[in-house]
Write an enzyme that holds these catalytic residues in place. Structure first.
Site, PDB file in Angstrom:
ATOM      1  N   HIS A  54       1.169  -1.033   0.098  1.00 12.03           N
ATOM      2  CA  HIS A  54      -0.193   0.799   0.119  1.00 12.03           C
ATOM      3  C   HIS A  54       1.678   1.488   0.168  1.00 12.03           C
ATOM      4  O   HIS A  54       2.524   1.034   0.316  1.00 12.03           O
ATOM      5  CB  HIS A  54      -0.676  -0.183   1.367  1.00 12.03           C
ATOM      6  N   GLU A  61       1.330   4.085   1.646  1.00 16.72           N
ATOM      7  CA  GLU A  61       1.869   4.751   3.566  1.00 16.72           C
ATOM      8  C   GLU A  61       2.478   3.465   3.302  1.00 16.72           C
ATOM      9  O   GLU A  61       3.730   3.443   4.325  1.00 16.72           O
ATOM     10  CB  GLU A  61       0.505   4.333   4.548  1.00 16.72           C
ATOM     11  N   CYS A  70      -3.097   0.155   7.100  1.00 19.25           N
ATOM     12  CA  CYS A  70      -2.117   1.455   7.154  1.00 19.25           C
ATOM     13  C   CYS A  70      -1.780   1.959   7.998  1.00 19.25           C
ATOM     14  O   CYS A  70      -0.845   2.392   8.403  1.00 19.25           O
ATOM     15  CB  CYS A  70      -1.749   2.461   5.608  1.00 19.25           C
TER      16      CYS A  70
END
Length: 144
Positions: free
Chosen positions: A50, A52, A80
């Site tokens: 992802h 992040e 995240c």
């Protein structure tokens, strides 16, 4: 849009150009970007890549993330948000949460200040992506 969110948005656009999900993030400390990333689940075949998480990986190991601010183009998911909580990041700034509600409550319950800028340009890009890539989006958010 402030300079840091502009950089996160650039990362999101790069992800889209690469055929991925257009979510970008930057990590800032002392008014300097110390990490940047984008959702690379498609590009790398990595289910936890992802934006992040990619951003934190690129920031590298630090003794403490105290004082760091995480900027993301979309409200972080539970994965995240959990990383932000684990590393005691005190503030998360997001471009929008209309297209994905994410884990705002979880972050706030764990002492993270969450700021939603509600940026039209980012919302429109994400909405267009979701409309044109429904299956990929549902896969990304674990709802397929």
């Amino acid at each position: 849009m402030d300079e840091f969110m502009k950089e996160a948005f650039k990362e999101a656009k790069k992800g889209l150009e690469e055929g991925g999900v257009p979510i970008g993030a930057v990590l800032v400390r002392d008014d300097k970007i110390i990490g940047r990333g984008r959702n690379k689940r498609v590009q790398e075949g990595d289910p936890v890549a992802h934006a992040e998480i990619d951003c934190l990986r690129n920031a590298g190991r630090m003794r403490s993330y105290k004082g760091a601010i995480l900027y993301s183009t979309l409200m972080p998911c539970y994965l995240c948000a959990g990383a932000a909580i684990e590393f005691k990041i005190g503030k998360v700034v997001v471009a929008e949460s209309e297209n994905f509600k994410g884990a705002r409550n979880l972050m706030e319950k764990n002492g993270i200040e969450v700021v939603d800028l509600d940026l039209r340009e980012v919302k429109e890009m994400m909405a267009e992506f979701i409309k044109n890539n429904q299956k990929l989006w549902l896969e990304d958010i674990g709802e397929l």
